[in-house]
Design an enzyme around this catalytic site. Structure first.
Site, PDB file in Angstrom:
ATOM      1  N   ASP A  34      27.657   0.257  -7.212  1.00 31.31           N
ATOM      2  CA  ASP A  34      27.165   0.657  -5.884  1.00 31.31           C
ATOM      3  C   ASP A  34      25.132   0.937  -6.595  1.00 31.31           C
ATOM      4  O   ASP A  34      24.378   1.734  -5.431  1.00 31.31           O
ATOM      5  CB  ASP A  34      27.673   2.351  -5.777  1.00 31.31           C
ATOM      6  CG  ASP A  34      27.360   2.944  -7.088  1.00 31.31           C
ATOM      7  OD1 ASP A  34      26.995   2.764  -8.152  1.00 31.31           O
ATOM      8  OD2 ASP A  34      27.782   4.025  -6.475  1.00 31.31           O
ATOM      9  N   ARG A  93      -0.197   8.673  -2.617  1.00 33.32           N
ATOM     10  CA  ARG A  93      -1.308   9.148  -1.345  1.00 33.32           C
ATOM     11  C   ARG A  93      -0.561   9.930  -0.219  1.00 33.32           C
ATOM     12  O   ARG A  93      -1.440  10.063   0.586  1.00 33.32           O
ATOM     13  CB  ARG A  93      -0.880   7.918  -0.579  1.00 33.32           C
ATOM     14  CG  ARG A  93      -2.103   6.942  -1.192  1.00 33.32           C
ATOM     15  CD  ARG A  93      -1.120   5.364  -0.585  1.00 33.32           C
ATOM     16  NE  ARG A  93      -0.278   4.298  -1.679  1.00 33.32           N
ATOM     17  CZ  ARG A  93      -0.378   3.821  -0.549  1.00 33.32           C
ATOM     18  NH1 ARG A  93      -0.793   2.673   0.123  1.00 33.32           N
ATOM     19  NH2 ARG A  93       1.030   3.449  -1.191  1.00 33.32           N
ATOM     20  N   GLN A  94       0.736  10.901   0.062  1.00 27.58           N
ATOM     21  CA  GLN A  94       0.847  12.429   0.732  1.00 27.58           C
ATOM     22  C   GLN A  94       0.566  12.865   0.705  1.00 27.58           C
ATOM     23  O   GLN A  94       1.369  14.148  -0.313  1.00 27.58           O
ATOM     24  CB  GLN A  94       2.315  11.693   1.240  1.00 27.58           C
ATOM     25  CG  GLN A  94       2.378  10.389   1.899  1.00 27.58           C
ATOM     26  CD  GLN A  94       4.242  10.247   1.808  1.00 27.58           C
ATOM     27  OE1 GLN A  94       4.659  11.007   2.717  1.00 27.58           O
ATOM     28  NE2 GLN A  94       4.530   9.387   1.586  1.00 27.58           N
ATOM     29  N   ASP A 167     -13.905   3.912   1.679  1.00 28.92           N
ATOM     30  CA  ASP A 167     -13.914   5.425   2.372  1.00 28.92           C
ATOM     31  C   ASP A 167     -14.323   6.285   2.025  1.00 28.92           C
ATOM     32  O   ASP A 167     -14.360   6.799   0.472  1.00 28.92           O
ATOM     33  CB  ASP A 167     -12.350   5.393   2.592  1.00 28.92           C
ATOM     34  CG  ASP A 167     -11.349   5.126   1.252  1.00 28.92           C
ATOM     35  OD1 ASP A 167     -11.464   6.281   0.450  1.00 28.92           O
ATOM     36  OD2 ASP A 167     -10.654   4.720   1.527  1.00 28.92           O
ATOM     37  N   LYS A 190     -14.301   4.391   7.005  1.00 24.29           N
ATOM     38  CA  LYS A 190     -12.899   3.926   7.343  1.00 24.29           C
ATOM     39  C   LYS A 190     -11.857   4.923   8.442  1.00 24.29           C
ATOM     40  O   LYS A 190     -12.298   5.865   8.428  1.00 24.29           O
ATOM     41  CB  LYS A 190     -12.018   3.216   6.157  1.00 24.29           C
ATOM     42  CG  LYS A 190     -10.323   2.679   6.779  1.00 24.29           C
ATOM     43  CD  LYS A 190      -9.953   2.272   5.111  1.00 24.29           C
ATOM     44  CE  LYS A 190      -9.480   3.877   4.361  1.00 24.29           C
ATOM     45  NZ  LYS A 190      -8.334   2.984   3.588  1.00 24.29           N
ATOM     46  N   ASP A 216     -12.171   1.286  -5.976  1.00 26.50           N
ATOM     47  CA  ASP A 216     -10.882   1.753  -4.941  1.00 26.50           C
ATOM     48  C   ASP A 216      -9.938   2.343  -5.988  1.00 26.50           C
ATOM     49  O   ASP A 216      -9.668   1.423  -7.123  1.00 26.50           O
ATOM     50  CB  ASP A 216     -10.117   0.721  -3.922  1.00 26.50           C
ATOM     51  CG  ASP A 216      -9.803   2.051  -3.049  1.00 26.50           C
ATOM     52  OD1 ASP A 216      -9.687   3.240  -2.897  1.00 26.50           O
ATOM     53  OD2 ASP A 216      -8.981   1.661  -2.233  1.00 26.50           O
ATOM     54  N   GLY A 222      -3.582  -4.632   0.946  1.00 29.58           N
ATOM     55  CA  GLY A 222      -5.726  -4.981   1.390  1.00 29.58           C
ATOM     56  C   GLY A 222      -5.862  -5.434   1.757  1.00 29.58           C
ATOM     57  O   GLY A 222      -7.415  -5.868   2.371  1.00 29.58           O
ATOM     58  N   GLY A 223      -5.709  -4.609   3.763  1.00 29.90           N
ATOM     59  CA  GLY A 223      -6.736  -4.040   5.030  1.00 29.90           C
ATOM     60  C   GLY A 223      -7.822  -3.907   4.543  1.00 29.90           C
ATOM     61  O   GLY A 223      -8.538  -3.899   4.458  1.00 29.90           O
ATOM     62  N   THR A 224      -8.072  -2.243   3.335  1.00 30.73           N
ATOM     63  CA  THR A 224      -9.508  -1.934   3.506  1.00 30.73           C
ATOM     64  C   THR A 224     -10.502  -2.151   2.477  1.00 30.73           C
ATOM     65  O   THR A 224     -11.084  -2.640   2.948  1.00 30.73           O
ATOM     66  CB  THR A 224      -8.561  -0.478   1.712  1.00 30.73           C
ATOM     67  OG1 THR A 224      -7.921   0.103   3.042  1.00 30.73           O
ATOM     68  CG2 THR A 224     -10.155   0.064   1.850  1.00 30.73           C
TER      69      THR A 224
END
Ligand code: R5P
Length: 310
Positions: A34, A93-94, A167, A190, A216, A222-224
């Protein structure tokens, strides 16, 4: 002192084990049908100082659970003390509530790891330094910057180099590399219109004719980085090189980087991504194994870890 590995990054664990000339503890990590995880340590570890090496990388939930179960198994096997070596600390990140009614996952994960029984944490380039304060046990946050500085000195021979933070949150990291290379700093302003999307609003500093080194901690979609590289080239940058510690590289990130303005992206192996990037000519992976191995050695011998970064 003994080393144990989870399944998230066995290649890195083996390299650390080789560096320390200390074999990995015999263990089995299996799954019930499971999906529940089952850990068994197949040798006596009573009274030993154990370093469990496990990144909380994708699949993050499974790898986190594996880490917690390993710590629990070690505690119940009478290990003298347990150090969780988490090269990539996922869920970091949070680390605060950016909008109302959200969780602070970094704090919850810190609580879980402590509650499971870890006595100490070793990690690399935590998303934000203050996460150390989420723990009431010692945290050694290692930095990849000296590895990146060595690489840049060897490979980037051009003059007119500048470090760039993608950023505002990454300013300290970019400044640290800039200080080691004795070069200046620019900052990308950013904006994140929604999670996973990023827009460049402005660039603080003059990048015209410069060889830009973006620094970074994480490259995920990859956006940043890709947007920052495009904006730098549009403002006259000569070349863009990128140094990122954790190559999360989700979705089509590798394809995006291949097609981008980035001349070279350097990541480390805190996350096992060798297969993902082997066909990308502009992505290079440096190993963090000696740095983590040396930190483990120093913790074990009760000598300074911070001296590694002087
Ligand atoms: C953000 O604060 C982080 O330092 C990274 O810039 C971010 O996580 C990168 O995410 P992506 O590659 O998805 O833009």
């Amino acid at each position: 002192m003994k080393l144990l590995t989870g399944n998230s990054n066995k290649n890195l664990s083996q390299k650390i084990s080789k560096f320390l000339k200390n074999r990995l503890v015999n263990s089995s990590i299996r799954k019930f049908s499971d999906g529940e995880i089952y850990i068994e340590i197949n040798e006596n570890i009573r009274g030993n100082s154990i370093f469990i090496i496990q990144s909380v990388s994708s699949p993050a939930n499974d790898n986190l659970m594996e880490l917690l179960l390993c710590i629990d198994a070690l505690k119940r096997s009478s290990a003298k003390n347990i150090t969780a070596v988490i090269p990539y600390f996922g869920y970091a990140r949070q680390d605060r509530k950016v909008v109302p009614r959200t969780s602070i996952s970094a704090k919850l994960v810190s609580n879980l790891i402590t509650k499971a029984g870890a006595d100490r944490i070793v990690t690399v380039d935590l998303h934000s330094g203050q996460i150390q304060g989420f723990f009431d046990i010692p945290v050694d946050n290692l930095f990849a910057t000296p590895i990146f500085a060595r690489h840049a000195r060897k490979k980037i021979k051009k003059k007119n180099v500048i470090c760039v933070a993608p950023d505002v949150g990454g300013t300290a990291r970019a400044r640290a590399l800039g200080k080691m290379l004795n070069v200046g700093l620019a900052i990308v302003d950013k904006r994140r219109p929604s999670p996973g999307k990023s827009e460049v609003m402005n660039i603080i500093g003059n990048v015209k004719g410069k060889v830009c080194l973006i620094v970074d901690d994480i490259i995920d979609s990859g956006g940043t980085i890709v947007n920052a590289a495009k904006a730098l080239v549009e403002r006259g940058a000569q070349e863009v090189h990128v140094y990122v510690t954790h190559g999360v590289l989700s979705g089509d990130a590798v394809e995006k980087i291949k097609k981008s303005k980035i001349k070279n992206l350097v990541i480390t192996d805190t996350i096992d991504n060798v297969n993902k990037v082997k066909k990308a000519k502009n992505i290079e992976v440096l190993t963090i194994s000696n740095l983590v191995g040396e930190a483990i050695k120093r913790i074990s011998n009760s000598t300074s870890v911070s001296d590694l970064f002087k």
